[in-house]
Design a protein around this motif. Structure first.
Motif, PDB file in Angstrom:
ATOM      1  N   SER A 207       0.835  -1.207   0.000  1.00  0.00           N
ATOM      2  CA  SER A 207       0.000   0.000   0.000  1.00  0.00           C
ATOM      3  C   SER A 207       0.866   1.252   0.000  1.00  0.00           C
ATOM      4  CB  SER A 207      -0.902  -0.012   1.241  1.00  0.00           C
ATOM      5  OG  SER A 207      -1.344   1.288   1.542  1.00  0.00           O
ATOM      6  N   THR A 208       0.688   2.079  -1.005  1.00  0.00           N
ATOM      7  CA  THR A 208       1.463   3.326  -1.090  1.00  0.00           C
ATOM      8  C   THR A 208       1.148   4.226   0.108  1.00  0.00           C
ATOM      9  OG1 THR A 208       1.375   3.208  -3.490  1.00  0.00           O
ATOM     10  CG2 THR A 208       1.964   5.331  -2.545  1.00  0.00           C
ATOM     11  N   LEU A 209      -0.123   4.306   0.463  1.00  0.00           N
ATOM     12  CA  LEU A 209      -0.516   5.169   1.578  1.00  0.00           C
ATOM     13  C   LEU A 209       0.125   4.694   2.883  1.00  0.00           C
ATOM     14  CD1 LEU A 209      -2.139   7.428   2.878  1.00  0.00           C
ATOM     15  CD2 LEU A 209      -4.115   5.894   2.960  1.00  0.00           C
ATOM     16  N   GLN A 210       0.091   3.389   3.130  1.00  0.00           N
ATOM     17  CA  GLN A 210       0.673   2.875   4.373  1.00  0.00           C
ATOM     18  C   GLN A 210       2.185   3.096   4.413  1.00  0.00           C
ATOM     19  OE1 GLN A 210      -0.486  -0.752   6.166  1.00  0.00           O
ATOM     20  NE2 GLN A 210      -2.539  -0.745   5.333  1.00  0.00           N
ATOM     21  N   LYS A 211       2.842   2.886   3.259  1.00  0.00           N
ATOM     22  CA  LYS A 211       4.300   3.126   3.206  1.00  0.00           C
ATOM     23  C   LYS A 211       4.604   4.594   3.484  1.00  0.00           C
ATOM     24  CE  LYS A 211       5.355   1.309  -0.761  1.00  0.00           C
ATOM     25  NZ  LYS A 211       6.055   0.891  -1.963  1.00  0.00           N
ATOM     26  N   ASP A 212       3.794   5.489   2.898  1.00  0.00           N
ATOM     27  CA  ASP A 212       4.001   6.931   3.101  1.00  0.00           C
ATOM     28  C   ASP A 212       3.812   7.313   4.566  1.00  0.00           C
ATOM     29  OD1 ASP A 212       4.568   7.248   0.477  1.00  0.00           O
ATOM     30  OD2 ASP A 212       2.706   8.255  -0.074  1.00  0.00           O
ATOM     31  N   LEU A 213       2.735   6.781   5.178  1.00  0.00           N
ATOM     32  CA  LEU A 213       2.486   7.095   6.586  1.00  0.00           C
ATOM     33  C   LEU A 213       3.614   6.547   7.471  1.00  0.00           C
ATOM     34  CD1 LEU A 213      -1.368   6.488   6.729  1.00  0.00           C
ATOM     35  CD2 LEU A 213      -0.209   8.623   7.288  1.00  0.00           C
ATOM     36  N   HIS A 214       4.062   5.353   7.146  1.00  0.00           N
ATOM     37  CA  HIS A 214       5.167   4.758   7.909  1.00  0.00           C
ATOM     38  C   HIS A 214       6.409   5.646   7.849  1.00  0.00           C
ATOM     39  CE1 HIS A 214       8.136   1.219   8.573  1.00  0.00           C
ATOM     40  NE2 HIS A 214       7.771   1.740   9.715  1.00  0.00           N
ATOM     41  N   GLU A 215       6.697   6.157   6.657  1.00  0.00           N
ATOM     42  CA  GLU A 215       7.892   6.995   6.505  1.00  0.00           C
ATOM     43  C   GLU A 215       7.740   8.318   7.264  1.00  0.00           C
ATOM     44  OE1 GLU A 215       9.407   6.986   2.591  1.00  0.00           O
ATOM     45  OE2 GLU A 215      11.039   8.366   3.045  1.00  0.00           O
ATOM     46  N   LEU A 216       6.530   8.894   7.182  1.00  0.00           N
ATOM     47  CA  LEU A 216       6.272  10.140   7.929  1.00  0.00           C
ATOM     48  C   LEU A 216       6.442   9.920   9.435  1.00  0.00           C
ATOM     49  CD1 LEU A 216       3.136  11.882   6.369  1.00  0.00           C
ATOM     50  CD2 LEU A 216       5.428  12.821   6.556  1.00  0.00           C
ATOM     51  N   TRP A 217       5.870   8.819   9.926  1.00  0.00           N
ATOM     52  CA  TRP A 217       5.938   8.546  11.367  1.00  0.00           C
ATOM     53  C   TRP A 217       7.370   8.234  11.797  1.00  0.00           C
ATOM     54  CZ3 TRP A 217       1.028   4.898  12.067  1.00  0.00           C
ATOM     55  CH2 TRP A 217      -0.107   5.636  11.755  1.00  0.00           C
ATOM     56  N   GLN A 218       8.093   7.532  10.916  1.00  0.00           N
ATOM     57  CA  GLN A 218       9.514   7.258  11.223  1.00  0.00           C
ATOM     58  C   GLN A 218      10.292   8.559  11.376  1.00  0.00           C
ATOM     59  OE1 GLN A 218      10.742   4.607   8.054  1.00  0.00           O
ATOM     60  NE2 GLN A 218      11.368   3.069   9.549  1.00  0.00           N
ATOM     61  N   ALA A 219      10.007   9.498  10.465  1.00  0.00           N
ATOM     62  CA  ALA A 219      10.726  10.775  10.502  1.00  0.00           C
ATOM     63  C   ALA A 219      10.335  11.592  11.730  1.00  0.00           C
ATOM     64  CB  ALA A 219      10.423  11.573   9.231  1.00  0.00           C
ATOM     65  N   HIS A 220       9.074  11.484  12.118  1.00  0.00           N
ATOM     66  CA  HIS A 220       8.599  12.346  13.202  1.00  0.00           C
ATOM     67  C   HIS A 220       8.775  11.728  14.585  1.00  0.00           C
ATOM     68  CE1 HIS A 220       6.630  16.128  14.053  1.00  0.00           C
ATOM     69  NE2 HIS A 220       6.049  15.524  15.065  1.00  0.00           N
ATOM     70  N   TYR A 221       8.712  10.409  14.665  1.00  0.00           N
ATOM     71  CA  TYR A 221       8.828   9.739  15.972  1.00  0.00           C
ATOM     72  C   TYR A 221       9.986   8.735  15.953  1.00  0.00           C
ATOM     73  CZ  TYR A 221       4.026  11.483  16.423  1.00  0.00           C
ATOM     74  OH  TYR A 221       2.906  12.271  16.459  1.00  0.00           O
TER      75      TYR A 221
END
Lengths: 235, 67
Positions: free
Chosen positions: A168-182
């Motif tokens: 899922s592109t959306l899930q991968k994107d959210l994962h990357e955002l959360w990795q960067a932020h948390y």
């Protein structure tokens, strides 16, 4: 004795399935575990081959004037389980406090780990302070992202992604955002979407007990190793 | 012999020197507020935010909301 509280960021994130599987994974490594269901829906027991009609549990025992641990069950070497039990809605709030005192009577030598399954929106400050680590279970979806933006993550909470779908592109994107932020609070291993999780529940077992070679079971075994390796949880 | 600690302190010193150089350059260019530490990350995440309108609108917080 280490206390781990697991709670969904929103309802239906699969927290109970992770609690049951994490308990099994910790037992596999030689740890002793007590699982406590703090959710009035009383569903964690289904992962432990519990009879649907069995009303016993800690809240039911407290409501009947008995000790809270009267309703505990032993599930083989190293794993005990305490269901919530069937109670009248009126008795639920009264029975929810005092967990710090309740757990204080347990001797460290009996259990290495206590796992608390906390309902979404049901973590009192008492329960929060009782836990050494608070794992918030999320799915990489826009609702969880909105909740994170609204400040749903406690200051010391860790974030665990469940039912992750790498395609899922959306899930991968959210994962990357959360990795960067948390970066310090996101658990380094996700639990992948895996049909074995649902099949395990249909067999009334945790995924680690039902299909230990499945992807989800291996993810949760890694989660157990991550917990065992955490210095802040060391004796 | 150079130990891990020496290497680490050497790298830190070099980082600090670089920081000073970059700060001077930014000062001269009137870009004092530019957060140059996370430029790579910001560039990497920009397409993600652009792809999903909700994600570009929401700003993640590290602080728990006060009830």
């Amino acid at each position: 004795m280490k206390v781990v509280a697991l709670q969904g960021l929103h309802g239906g994130t699969g927290t109970s399935g992770i609690v049951a599987a994490l308990a099994a994974a910790l037992v596999q490594t030689g740890q002793t575990v007590l699982c406590i269901d703090l959710d009035p829906r009383n569903l964690l027991r289904l992962y432990f081959n519990h009879q649907w009609r069995d009303r016993r549990g800690w809240a039911q025992a407290v409501a009947a004037g008995q000790d809270w641990h009267e309703g505990a069950f032993t599930l083989g070497a190293g794993l005990d389980f305490l269901p919530y039990g069937e109670t009248e809605p009126r008795g639920r709030t009264a029975a929810f406090h005092d967990w710090r005192q309740r757990l204080a009577i347990l001797e460290d030598s009996v259990y290495g780990w206590i796992l608390l399954d906390i309902p979404q929106g049901g973590a009192t400050e008492d329960v929060r302070h009782t836990a050494d680590i608070h794992l918030r279970v999320a799915q990489a979806d826009p609702i969880c992202h909105a909740l994170l933006a609204a400040g749903a993550l406690g200051n010391d909470d860790c974030l665990l992604i469940n039912r992750f779908l790498p395609s899922s592109t959306l899930q991968k994107d959210l994962h990357e955002l959360w990795q960067a932020h948390y970066p310090d609070r996101l658990v380094p291993r996700v639990v992948h979407q895996d049909e074995a999780m649902f099949e395990a529940l249909a067999h009334k077992r945790s995924v680690v007990a039902y299909r230990p070679q499945s992807l989800a079971a291996q993810d949760i075994q890694c989660l157990a190793t991550w917990l065992l390796a955490r210095e802040d949880l060391a004796e | 012999m150079q130990t891990d600690a020496n290497i680490s302190s050497f790298q830190q010193l070099s980082l600090n020197n670089n920081d000073e150089d970059i700060s001077l350059l930014l000062d001269k260019s009137n870009l004092k507020t530019l957060n140059y530490y996370n430029i790579t990350q910001i560039e990497r995440l920009a397409p993600i935010r652009a792809r999903w309108p909700l994600l570009s609108e929401l700003i993640l917080t590290k602080e728990k909301a006060v009830p």
